[in-house]
Design a protein around this motif. Structure first.
Motif, mmCIF file in Angstrom:
data_model
loop_
_atom_site.group_PDB
_atom_site.id
_atom_site.type_symbol
_atom_site.label_atom_id
_atom_site.label_comp_id
_atom_site.label_asym_id
_atom_site.label_seq_id
_atom_site.Cartn_x
_atom_site.Cartn_y
_atom_site.Cartn_z
ATOM 1 N N ASP A 1 41.780 70.127 10.466
ATOM 2 C CA ASP A 1 41.631 68.875 9.725
ATOM 3 C C ASP A 1 40.760 67.849 10.442
ATOM 4 O O ASP A 1 40.043 67.073 9.800
ATOM 5 N N THR A 2 40.850 67.843 11.774
ATOM 6 C CA THR A 2 40.180 66.797 12.541
ATOM 7 C C THR A 2 39.286 67.401 13.614
ATOM 8 O O THR A 2 39.720 68.286 14.353
ATOM 9 N N ALA A 3 38.062 66.904 13.707
ATOM 10 C CA ALA A 3 37.148 67.347 14.757
ATOM 11 C C ALA A 3 37.565 66.729 16.085
ATOM 12 O O ALA A 3 38.091 65.614 16.122
ATOM 13 N N PRO A 4 37.358 67.442 17.201
ATOM 14 C CA PRO A 4 37.693 66.855 18.509
ATOM 15 C C PRO A 4 36.846 65.624 18.786
ATOM 16 O O PRO A 4 35.681 65.553 18.393
ATOM 17 N N ALA A 5 37.448 64.650 19.466
ATOM 18 C CA ALA A 5 36.707 63.445 19.827
ATOM 19 C C ALA A 5 35.626 63.788 20.843
ATOM 20 O O ALA A 5 35.728 64.756 21.590
ATOM 21 N N LYS A 6 34.590 62.973 20.861
ATOM 22 C CA LYS A 6 33.476 63.222 21.771
ATOM 23 C C LYS A 6 33.946 63.292 23.221
ATOM 24 O O LYS A 6 33.443 64.100 24.015
ATOM 25 N N ALA A 7 34.931 62.477 23.584
ATOM 26 C CA ALA A 7 35.425 62.462 24.961
ATOM 27 C C ALA A 7 36.122 63.767 25.330
ATOM 28 O O ALA A 7 36.268 64.078 26.518
ATOM 29 N N GLU A 8 36.563 64.550 24.344
ATOM 30 C CA GLU A 8 37.250 65.814 24.603
ATOM 31 C C GLU A 8 36.276 66.976 24.791
ATOM 32 O O GLU A 8 36.685 68.059 25.199
ATOM 33 N N LEU A 9 35.002 66.746 24.500
ATOM 34 C CA LEU A 9 34.022 67.823 24.543
ATOM 35 C C LEU A 9 33.394 67.922 25.928
ATOM 36 O O LEU A 9 32.890 66.923 26.462
ATOM 37 N N PRO A 10 33.412 69.106 26.537
ATOM 38 C CA PRO A 10 32.816 69.258 27.876
ATOM 39 C C PRO A 10 31.294 69.187 27.822
ATOM 40 O O PRO A 10 30.674 69.452 26.795
ATOM 41 N N ASP B 1 19.010 82.585 30.444
ATOM 42 C CA ASP B 1 19.831 83.782 30.623
ATOM 43 C C ASP B 1 21.312 83.426 30.763
ATOM 44 O O ASP B 1 22.174 84.057 30.155
ATOM 45 N N LEU B 2 21.608 82.408 31.563
ATOM 46 C CA LEU B 2 22.998 82.020 31.767
ATOM 47 C C LEU B 2 23.592 81.448 30.493
ATOM 48 O O LEU B 2 24.768 81.686 30.177
ATOM 49 N N PHE B 3 22.786 80.712 29.711
ATOM 50 C CA PHE B 3 23.261 80.160 28.448
ATOM 51 C C PHE B 3 23.602 81.279 27.464
ATOM 52 O O PHE B 3 24.613 81.203 26.755
ATOM 53 N N VAL B 4 22.781 82.309 27.434
ATOM 54 C CA VAL B 4 23.050 83.450 26.547
ATOM 55 C C VAL B 4 24.356 84.126 26.949
ATOM 56 O O VAL B 4 25.195 84.472 26.102
ATOM 57 N N ILE C 1 34.416 77.059 27.783
ATOM 58 C CA ILE C 1 33.230 76.299 28.184
ATOM 59 C C ILE C 1 33.488 75.605 29.517
ATOM 60 O O ILE C 1 32.614 75.572 30.394
ATOM 61 N N ARG C 2 34.687 75.068 29.705
ATOM 62 C CA ARG C 2 35.001 74.395 30.976
ATOM 63 C C ARG C 2 35.006 75.385 32.140
ATOM 64 O O ARG C 2 34.633 75.025 33.266
ATOM 65 N N ALA C 3 35.432 76.635 31.880
ATOM 66 C CA ALA C 3 35.387 77.648 32.935
ATOM 67 C C ALA C 3 33.945 77.907 33.365
ATOM 68 O O ALA C 3 33.656 78.036 34.562
ATOM 69 N N TRP C 4 33.033 77.986 32.397
ATOM 70 C CA TRP C 4 31.622 78.158 32.735
ATOM 71 C C TRP C 4 31.074 76.910 33.425
ATOM 72 O O TRP C 4 30.242 77.002 34.332
ATOM 73 N N GLN C 5 31.538 75.758 32.991
ATOM 74 C CA GLN C 5 31.133 74.506 33.619
ATOM 75 C C GLN C 5 31.508 74.509 35.100
ATOM 76 O O GLN C 5 30.697 74.155 35.967
ATOM 77 N N ASP C 6 32.734 74.934 35.401
ATOM 78 C CA ASP C 6 33.172 75.020 36.799
ATOM 79 C C ASP C 6 32.330 76.031 37.574
ATOM 80 O O ASP C 6 31.975 75.805 38.742
ATOM 81 N N PHE C 7 32.021 77.151 36.936
ATOM 82 C CA PHE C 7 31.198 78.178 37.594
ATOM 83 C C PHE C 7 29.818 77.618 37.956
ATOM 84 O O PHE C 7 29.312 77.835 39.055
ATOM 85 N N ALA D 1 40.877 88.675 32.736
ATOM 86 C CA ALA D 1 40.714 87.229 32.582
ATOM 87 C C ALA D 1 40.623 86.475 33.898
ATOM 88 O O ALA D 1 40.346 85.275 33.899
ATOM 89 N N GLY D 2 40.885 87.154 35.041
ATOM 90 C CA GLY D 2 40.870 86.467 36.320
ATOM 91 C C GLY D 2 39.590 85.698 36.602
ATOM 92 O O GLY D 2 39.630 84.494 36.914
ATOM 93 N N PRO D 3 38.426 86.344 36.494
ATOM 94 C CA PRO D 3 37.181 85.622 36.770
ATOM 95 C C PRO D 3 36.911 84.480 35.797
ATOM 96 O O PRO D 3 36.146 83.565 36.106
ATOM 97 N N ARG D 4 37.518 84.540 34.608
ATOM 98 C CA ARG D 4 37.286 83.511 33.592
ATOM 99 C C ARG D 4 38.299 82.378 33.656
ATOM 100 O O ARG D 4 38.379 81.553 32.748
ATOM 101 N N GLY D 5 39.114 82.363 34.718
ATOM 102 C CA GLY D 5 40.048 81.265 34.884
ATOM 103 C C GLY D 5 41.373 81.459 34.191
ATOM 104 O O GLY D 5 42.102 80.480 33.969
ATOM 105 N N GLY D 6 41.732 82.701 33.842
ATOM 106 C CA GLY D 6 43.014 82.957 33.215
ATOM 107 C C GLY D 6 44.165 82.731 34.179
ATOM 108 O O GLY D 6 44.005 82.827 35.401
#
Length: 340
Positions: free
Chosen positions: A58-67, A100-103, A132-138, A180-185
């Motif tokens: 119903d509701t889109a995430p607020a901009k502040a919630e987006l990484p 490449d990393l984005f793909v 996305i946050r896991a990739w951000q940390d990476f 899932a270990g490398p992905r922050g699970g």
């Protein structure tokens, strides 16, 4: 079996839009075999490649919630891009960022959401943002030529557990996609029904297992957790980390989806195949012990800890644990990858 999008489908979608122009907004196409919620696109006027994911919420995430990270940004689309989804979240490559990393990041997000078909769209939206946050940390990690000795043993142990599971008859699709270990699970291998945490040591005096948080061994929402302790020894008849990684990649090479998923996991674990010559230590597996994390297993759990205790990390000596040990085939049967 769910057909997961690989990097080729993303490239095909973006190639189909190459050369097209728009003043503002998105031009998009569906991604090959993937679910209708996934689209590849180009955002204008800047022309950056975009992965768009639709959610029936119903509701889109607020901009502040987006990484937002170096080389990409996340925003919601203000237009209906396909029927059935009211909110579209867009991962956009920024000008000058490594493609490449984005793909790889985009393909990983599609794979993660495609592999989980029973969850609500609200849950899937949270999963996308967490991925996305896991990739951000990476991307924020300092670039190292090789893993530390401790990280090397940890990754080696996870790969050995994967190898031993496949040797025991585990379904490759389930095992590789649940790594899932490398992905922050929370656990190294996890599905909707169970989690398996892998701890490895080369110690001959005791088995120190580092538990990083109150949540790591907690069966949240009733999901059971198993802990697999792998004792390794260093000797010349064993394999190096690159040799083990290459052997496992060869086992799944016939499936582009599995090969791509394993490559992304290795990348997120900090392993760079081009630095293979830096890993000279050879290890063999001595034994595997699998514990069910229940009332007889000594541990600290978020669900049983006073809320005033915000965080804790601790060490358990598995050699001193007086709890029932189950066999790997039995553990895999409970995990749902072997028939009973």
């Amino acid at each position: 079996m769910v057909v997961l999008t690989d990097t080729g489908e993303l490239e095909a979608a973006w190639s189909a839009l190459a050369g097209q122009k728009a003043e503002k907004g998105f031009l998009t196409v569906a991604l090959g075999h993937s679910q209708p919620r996934f689209r590849g696109g180009i955002v204008f006027p800047e022309g950056g490649e975009t992965l768009l994911v639709g959610f029936n919420v119903d509701t889109a995430p607020a901009k502040a919630e987006l990484p937002e990270g170096s080389g990409f940004r996340v925003e919601t689309a203000g237009e209906a891009l396909a029927p059935g989804f009211g909110v579209w979240v867009c991962l956009i490559r920024q000008a000058g960022a490594g493609r490449d990393l984005f793909v790889q990041m985009s393909a990983d997000i599609v794979a993660a959401l495609s592999a989980t078909s029973t969850k609500s769209d609200s849950w899937l939206l949270a999963l996308m943002l967490a991925r996305i946050r896991a990739w951000q940390d990476f991307m924020r990690r300092p670039k190292q030529d090789r893993l530390s000795p401790e990280e090397e043993i940890g990754l080696y142990g996870e790969l050995v557990f994967l190898r031993e599971s496949l040797d025991a008859g585990a379904v490759p699709d389930i095992m590789v996609h649940s790594w899932a270990g490398p992905r922050g699970g929370l656990q190294d291998f996890q599905s909707d029904t169970i989690g398996i945490e892998v701890k490895s040591t080369t110690s001959v005096n005791g088995f120190p297992a580092q538990i990083s948080s109150l949540e790591q061994l907690d069966g949240l929402s009733g999901r059971p957790v198993l802990l697999a302790g792998l004792r390794l020894c260093q000797q010349q008849t064993g394999q190096t980390l690159p040799e083990l990684a290459d052997a496992l990649r060869a086992r799944v090479a016939s499936s582009r989806d599995l090969a791509a998923s394993m490559d992304r996991a290795l990348l997120l674990a900090g392993y760079d195949g081009s630095a293979a010559d830096l890993y000279s230590r050879r290890f063999d597996l001595v034994d595997v012990r699998v514990f069910e994390v229940n009332d007889s297993f000594p541990c600290l759990l978020r669900s049983l800890t006073d809320p005033a205790i915000r965080a804790a990390a601790y060490e358990v000596d598995l050699d001193l644990v007086n709890a029932n040990v189950i066999s790997l085939p039995e553990a895999l049967t409970r995990y749902g990858v072997l028939s009973a």
